[in-house]
Design an enzyme around this catalytic site. Structure first.
Site, PDB file in Angstrom:
ATOM      1  CB  THR A 116     -17.275  28.016 -21.013  1.00 31.34           C
ATOM      2  OG1 THR A 116     -17.643  27.790 -22.573  1.00 31.34           O
ATOM      3  CG2 THR A 116     -17.645  29.351 -20.675  1.00 31.34           C
TER       4      THR A 116
ATOM      5  CD  GLU B  97     -19.937  23.915 -28.444  1.00 35.51           C
ATOM      6  OE1 GLU B  97     -19.261  23.719 -27.366  1.00 35.51           O
ATOM      7  OE2 GLU B  97     -19.456  23.913 -29.510  1.00 35.51           O
TER       8      GLU B  97
ATOM      9  N   GLY C 294     -20.877  20.260 -18.454  1.00 31.85           N
ATOM     10  CA  GLY C 294     -21.905  19.330 -18.021  1.00 31.85           C
ATOM     11  C   GLY C 294     -21.000  17.963 -17.281  1.00 31.85           C
TER      12      GLY C 294
END
Lengths: 667, 671
Positions: free
Chosen positions: A151, A433, A190
């Site tokens: 992303t 997701e 993350g």
């Protein structure tokens, strides 16, 4: 242990063997023993893991530091255990992953989640054998910590729109990674902020002057020794979020960073030394990792929902409020039907989604065998199913956990209840997701395709009902049983898909392009995909229950049957308008459904605490003042409050600096 | 990385194509052009000096530092209000006009001010329940901020059911004092905002005992900290309750008393008194009069959630105009996500709901003021109806707003999860209002009680009050035939409400016939009763929103009239479509009616689309109040996200110390 009396009473009157249900949930007696063993190892390091200032009193930066400290310990425990248990074998990867996810002790997530949830699986599915040999052992042993960066700041679900480029330079046999704009910065991964030193980066591959679309590259981000970001890389964390503040989400930008050719993951596509692009055999194979991750998300969501319902149900047994009848003592709030209505569906949902996801997982594994044999027939179906299942489960679990939080009144708003953080994790899953709306539209696309080819296509199992519902007399007579309701839902789903298709046809007839007609009808398409998913969940839950219940004791069979009933009735009533619109259900039928629903709530009432006890989440993992096993709700609330640094001194310094001057007119 | 400073082009285009006069709608929402002018003046005074800004994002601080920062800014803001705003407006701004001050305060606090309950509850309670002498003693000091107060009712073990409160105030005629006491842990006061560390006075609600008898709960003014040293007084145990989902700068506190003595005249005595000898005297019909403050607070709450929903809609709509994603038509550039019907479906109803709630709250306030005037003449007849209405309106507006703000957040994808978008904080603030001041479910059950009573009256042919007059027609049992007009939808909504109430009544009667006591039958029917009350309230909102829209746009320019009408129709069709099951069940609506309603709804989305940015611009939030990287007026979404991220203290150093302590040993197998 000094247990709250009301809670003890609840446990005394529970009608079934809690341990039996626990073992079923864990997947067998041995699994339960295994889990308990790990719990013991964790408790042995209780002070390091749970001592000190509660995490809610820390600043953003201190939270990160705490997250690293505690999760390193957990990681080590699980790693050692798994190594002893199966010699570091990767075959049971899902177990390793679910074990890790089950033991996240920081309530705002762990910076290592992505390493196991994305970094390793992507390697498994996209790296060629040689690359796997080179990287996997180091990653598996955590010699390197990875993240997965797809992303971008300006681009999410629509991955074809990604802007990061990887341009092959045949002269040096390297790729040049570059982020041309601020919108092309990777954003969200993350662990990327300050934790990972490697990262899988998804970028547009350019070679010989041509763009071949997005591909995955393994990129070193930080020096292994000093942890300093490498030259040309700008990396940092993205700031505070609604939840998950311990997973260290990061941004990254590349300024003409060079990486070796073999850092392109080459299982499905290659760039040869001279820059020639060799295409993958089948692009659909990439679905594999996505299906995997989405199933894991469903399991994880169930995990968090079971925490939320455990907390809310135990609190509802301890909390007393208002009188059911004048002059009687205040009653346990769990005795209110409105409260049961909010909570019991949460318990049933945990089981329904878990069984559905397990079944999808097993089917997926079977299909993997077929895939290796070149048979891709069921892949689109399973992908469509994983899409809508992810969307519906994350939306349901988030909503039900939030409902559970609200059912605890004001106290559910306290962070010491653990509920706000739990809800925040589940909320995040609704958009990550694959955003839920977008996923449902993907499923809808599949359904529309099936519908249009109904006469000619060979129907795969999960959509076979689309044809059976069309057979004459299928739904002429409404039947209030679980099977009957499932048939009703099948009819609803079929009718909704059919209406979407004719609505689009009508719009195209009146001059709209296909794309416009699709967009104009998308609200209905989303609803149709949801209906399809409801059919699958309810019927899987029912079928799986029938299958496994023969091994249950009669008492457990009874209570699980009630849960299946409850789940089915709940959704029938929730979607009553669909049933009224598309099936032959009568007003009397609906009244009976309502009454049976209310009776089922009543029947489950005495077993409610037993049902959540069976999730068997130990206090250290649950981390809730309201939900602890002993029910010392008010004492724990006060104990936690007293740990506040603000309470360490009677007067805060801001009084002298600001308040007093204000009150005395001297500011 | 160069971050561009220029405004976003897509947003500029949206503004260019907006076909109505934005400030006209701003004036309608503010309640007139004069109100708009005054609001803008107040905003410019409060915001122009830059004192509202933070260097380090508040959300990266620890809770203690956040509190200290909030106190600093509360004091600065209060000083601005005292020195500059009050001279402009007079004290009136603190009363029913206080929403302007609340709105402006949001520029100073991303979360909330610890002073919130001082003006929000402490002062209104003294006004509502103090005698004239008590008011003249306490109010000047409170309004001048010489003392700071809060309001403590809820206890650790007791919330909505206030009769169950355990704190006691026992009168001692020997010393002419009340002795306030907390017998056990569950009786500790818990939740009051500003109580932990900030307030030195507090209104405490306690069970009044005198001459050996309990007279139920009453309010008392209690000093809890020394005015000079701020140290808690002996016999008072006070502190903050720890971090919450939101409200983290409000230092919500706990409070317990150990036989703590206060003078007799610290009981607020407007409605009842304890004489020197301990005789209890009831002055007015107490139970009904306290409705007054409750209705006031609820009107304020509805207003406040409408305002917060408007913020969320502004953020999400502007972001959707800037964000581009996917291909609608292959080969074309990525479209603005605002062009997706699914996105319009999520967002436009938020704009409409913000209008609906704002107008309903204004309407309720007007109606309430009229009733207040009546009450002075001794007529309290309309109070139960108004109370029922304010109950369900509070429940529905807080619940709708929370859900829709969450919907706005989800519509912004991942970026809506960033605290810098301000959407999470808006949600956590508004979702709290769903619980406090009367929990959602409990309030709807209260309304249901009123509705059932009214239904029985209608059945027996007795007259009913205005908001339930629809029952008189519905009780006959005819099914309403659908027509797609606004009035038709509203009427159908009333018929659905009547149908649900009637079903609930039937359910209760059936259960009683089977031998259940009324209370048990009521309890078993709880889920249906909540749904019935919800439907009733929805019908009232639809009705009021329609009538007020027509009234307020009577003199508007044609395009404003059109767009306001479209929004209103959107709201009505949205709810009709949400409740098709009810319509099919309780009216003679057909499947074809529903299909045409759906089509009309989709057309309305398309019609509103070009004016969407104009509509949220009309809410007229300065960036300082909106506090959002995604929603700022200039649309520099990505630049602002990055600017905020770079302010994170973690980003001040390339390697965090935890690498050397933990990560490196782990990776090298040396842990």
């Amino acid at each position: 242990m000094n247990v709250n009396k009301d809670l003890q009473n609840e446990r005394n009157k529970c009608s079934f063997n809690v341990r039996e249900l626990t073992e079923f949930i864990d997947g067998g007696k041995n699994r339960t023993l295994e889990r308990k063993h790990i719990e013991k190892l964790i408790l042995a390091q209780k002070d390091e893991l749970f001592g000190g200032t509660p995490e809610d009193y820390l600043s953003h930066k201190e939270k990160y530091e705490r997250a690293i400290q505690t999760n390193v310990i957990i990681l080590k425990i699980v790693q050692d255990f798994m190594r002893d248990a199966n010699g570091g074998d990767l075959t049971n990867y899902r177990d390793v992953l679910t074990t890790l996810l089950n033991f996240v002790v920081s309530r705002e997530g762990t910076p290592f989640a992505l390493h196991f949830m994305m970094f390793l699986p992507v390697f498994l599915s996209q790296a060629d054998e040689e690359q796997q040999m080179e990287w996997l052992p180091r990653a598996w042993n955590c010699n390197i910590i990875g993240s997965y960066a797809q992303t971008e700041l300006g681009h999410g679900t629509f991955i074809r729109g990604l802007e990061t480029t990887a341009t092959y330079d045949a002269a040096t046999k390297e790729f040049v990674l570059h982020s041309p704009t601020v919108t092309s910065y990777k954003w969200w991964p993350g662990a990327l902020g300050h934790t990972a030193n490697y990262c899988v980066v998804v970028a547009q591959l350019h070679t010989k002057g041509q763009c071949h679309g997005i591909h995955s590259f393994i990129v070193q981000v930080r020096d292994e020794e000093t942890h300093m970001p490498l030259a040309g890389i700008r990396v940092g964390e993205i700031g505070a979020k609604m939840g998950l503040n311990m997973i260290n989400n990061g941004f990254i930008g590349f300024n003409h960073v060079r990486i070796p050719r073999r850092h392109l993951l080459m299982k499905h596509a290659q760039v040869l030394e001279d820059g020639t692009y060799v295409k993958s055999r089948n692009s659909k194979l990439n679905y594999g990792a996505m299906v995997f991750v989405r199933v894991v998300i469903v399991f994880d969501s169930v995990n968090y929902l079971s925490k939320a319902v455990t907390i809310a149900t135990r609190f509802a047994a301890v909390r007393r409020q208002s009188q059911l009848k004048a002059n009687e003592p205040e009653c346990q709030i769990i005795d209110f039907l409105t409260q049961q209505h909010k909570l019991f569906i949460g318990i049933a949902t945990c089981h329904a989604l878990k069984m559905t996801a397990t079944k999808l997982w097993d089917t997926f594994n079977e299909v993997q065998q077929q895939l290796r044999g070149g048979n891709l027939e069921r892949l689109p179906e399973l992908h469509a199913l994983a899409c809508c299942l992810k969307a519906v489960s994350t939306a349901d679990t988030a909503a039900l956990a939030e409902g559970g939080r609200r059912a605890c009144g004001g106290h559910g708003y306290m962070r010491s209840s653990g509920l706000p953080q739990t809800c925040a994790v589940l909320d995040a899953a609704c958009t990550f997701e694959g955003d839920n709306t977008v996923l449902l539209l993907q499923t809808a696309r599949f359904l529309v395709k099936v519908w249009r080819g109904l006469d000619t296509l060979k129907l795969t199992p999960t959509v076979a009902y689309l044809r059976t519902t069309l057979t004459e007399g299928f739904n002429d007579k409404w039947d209030n049983t679980v099977e009957g309701i499932i048939k009703g839902f099948q009819t609803v789903s079929m009718r909704k898909i059919s209406e979407c298709v004719s609505c689009m046809a009508k719009r195209m007839m009146s001059g709209m392009s296909q794309e416009e007609a699709w967009n104009m009808t998308s609200v209905q398409l989303v609803a149709a995909a949801e209906s399809h998913c409801r059919v699958i969940i309810i019927s899987y839950f029912h079928e799986e229950f029938v299958k496994v219940s023969s091994s249950f004791s009669p008492a457990l069979r009874r209570v699980m049957k009630l849960l299946v009933e409850l789940y089915t009735l709940y959704w029938a009533l929730d979607k009553l308008q669909d049933l009224l619109k598309y099936t032959s259900i009568s007003k009397t039928d609906t009244e009976q459904l309502q009454e049976r629903y209310e009776d089922t709530l009543n029947a489950l009432r005495p077993d409610a605490v037993g049902l959540v006890d069976a999730f068997d989440i130990m206090d250290e993992i649950l981390q809730s003042t309201l939900g602890a096993y002993d029910g010392r709700v008010y004492e724990r609330l006060m104990e936690e409050a007293l740990k506040s640094p603000l309470n360490a001194e009677p007067v805060n310094r801001s009084f002298h600096q600001y308040l007093k001057p204000l009150m005395q007119g001297k500011l | 990385m160069e971050l561009s400073m220029s405004a976003n082009e897509d947003l500029a285009k949206e503004r260019a194509r907006c076909d109505f006069n934005v400030s006209e709608i701003t004036n309608i929402l503010d309640g007139g052009i004069e109100r708009t002018k005054q609001r803008k003046k107040i905003e410019s005074i409060a915001l122009s000096n830059g004192k509202c800004r933070d260097v380090t994002p508040e959300e990266t601080l620890g809770p203690k530092e956040r509190y200290e920062n909030a106190i600093r800014k509360s004091c600065l803001y209060t000083k601005i209000v005292k020195d500059q705003v009050l001279t402009l407006t007079g004290l009136e701004v603190l009363g029913s006009n206080s929403s302007v001050l609340r709105r402006t305060a949001d520029a100073f606090f991303k979360d909330i001010s610890p002073f919130l309950l001082h003006l929000g509850m402490f002062v209104p309670t003294i006004m509502g329940q103090g005698t004239p002498e008590q008011q003249s003693y306490w109010l000047p000091r409170a309004l001048d901020f010489q003392i700071i107060g809060t309001y403590a009712q809820t206890e650790l073990g007791h919330g909505t059911f206030i009769r169950g409160l355990e704190t006691t105030a026992t009168y001692d005629p020997d010393t002419e004092e009340f002795v306030i006491h907390n017998p056990r842990l569950t009786s500790y006061k818990w939740w009051a905002g500003g109580l932990g560390k900030t307030s030195n006075y507090c209104i405490v609600v306690a069970q009044l005992y005198t001459q050996g008898k309990c007279y139920g709960i009453h309010p008392f003014i209690v000093q809890i900290r020394d005015e000079d040293t701020h140290v808690p007084l002996p016999g008072v145990r006070v502190g903050e309750i720890g971090p919450r989902m939101g409200f983290n700068t409000a230092d919500n506190g706990f409070l317990g008393f150990d036989h703590y003595r206060i003078p007799r005249n610290h009981m607020l005595m407007k409605n009842s008194q304890v004489l020197k000898d301990g005789t209890y005297v009831k002055v007015a019909s107490h139970s009904k009069l306290t409705y007054g403050t409750m209705v006031f607070v609820r009107v304020m709450l509805v207003n406040e959630v409408a305002f917060n929903l408007a913020k969320a809609a502004t953020i999400a709509v502007r972001y959707s105009a800037v964000r581009r994603q996917s291909e609608k038509i292959s080969g074309e550039p990525e479209p603005q996500i605002l062009d997706y019907v699914t996105q319009q479906h999520k967002l436009f109803v938020c704009i409409a709901t913000a209008h609906a709630l704002q107008l309903s709250s204004n309407w309720l306030w007007k109606t309430f003021s009229a009733v207040l005037a009546d009450m002075r003449g001794g007529n309290t007849e309309n109070l139960p109806e108004l109370h029922a209405l304010s109950s369900c309106l509070k429940a529905l507006s807080t619940s709708d707003s929370a859900a829709l703000i969450e919907q706005c957040r989800l519509a912004c994808g991942g970026h809506g999860y960033m605290l810098s978008s301000n959407l999470p904080l808006l949600y956590s603030f508004v979702t709290a209002t769903r619980t406090y001041e009367g929990d959602y479910t409990v309030l709807l059950l209260q309304t249901a009680r009123f509705l059932i009573k009214a239904w029985e009256q209608a059945e027996s042919g007795k007259p009913v009050t205005p908001t339930v007059s629809y029952m008189e027609e519905a009780v006959v049992g005819n099914k309403y035939k659908w027509n797609g007009s606004a009035e038709g939808i509203i009427k159908a909504a009333y018929y659905v409400a009547a149908g649900k109430i009637s079903s609930s009544v039937a359910s209760i009667r059936k259960r009683m016939k089977n031998g259940k006591a009324f209370e048990d039958a009521w309890e078993l029917t709880g889920v249906q009763l909540v749904a019935a009350a919800e439907t009733h309230c929805r019908a009232v909102i639809c009705d009021v929103y329609r009538k007020e829209t027509v009234r307020l746009t009577a003199n508007s320019s044609p395009n404003v009239k059109t767009v306001m009408d479209q929004l209103n129709m959107l709201y009505l069709s949205h709810w009709a479509l949400e409740r098709t099951g009810d319509l099919l069940r309780y009216t003679s609506t057909t499947e074809d009616d529903i299909i045409s309603c759906q089509q009309r709804y989709e057309e309305l989305l398309a019609a509103i689309r070009p004016n969407a940015v104009g509509l949220v611009d009309a809410f007229d939030f300065p960036d300082e109040i909106l506090q959002s990287t995604l929603g700022a007026y200039d649309g520099r979404v990505y630049e602002r996200l990055m600017e905020e991220a770079l302010k994170s203290p973690l980003n001040a150093e390339p390697v965090n110390r935890s690498f050397h302590q933990y990560l490196k040993p782990l990776m090298q197998g040396k842990l």
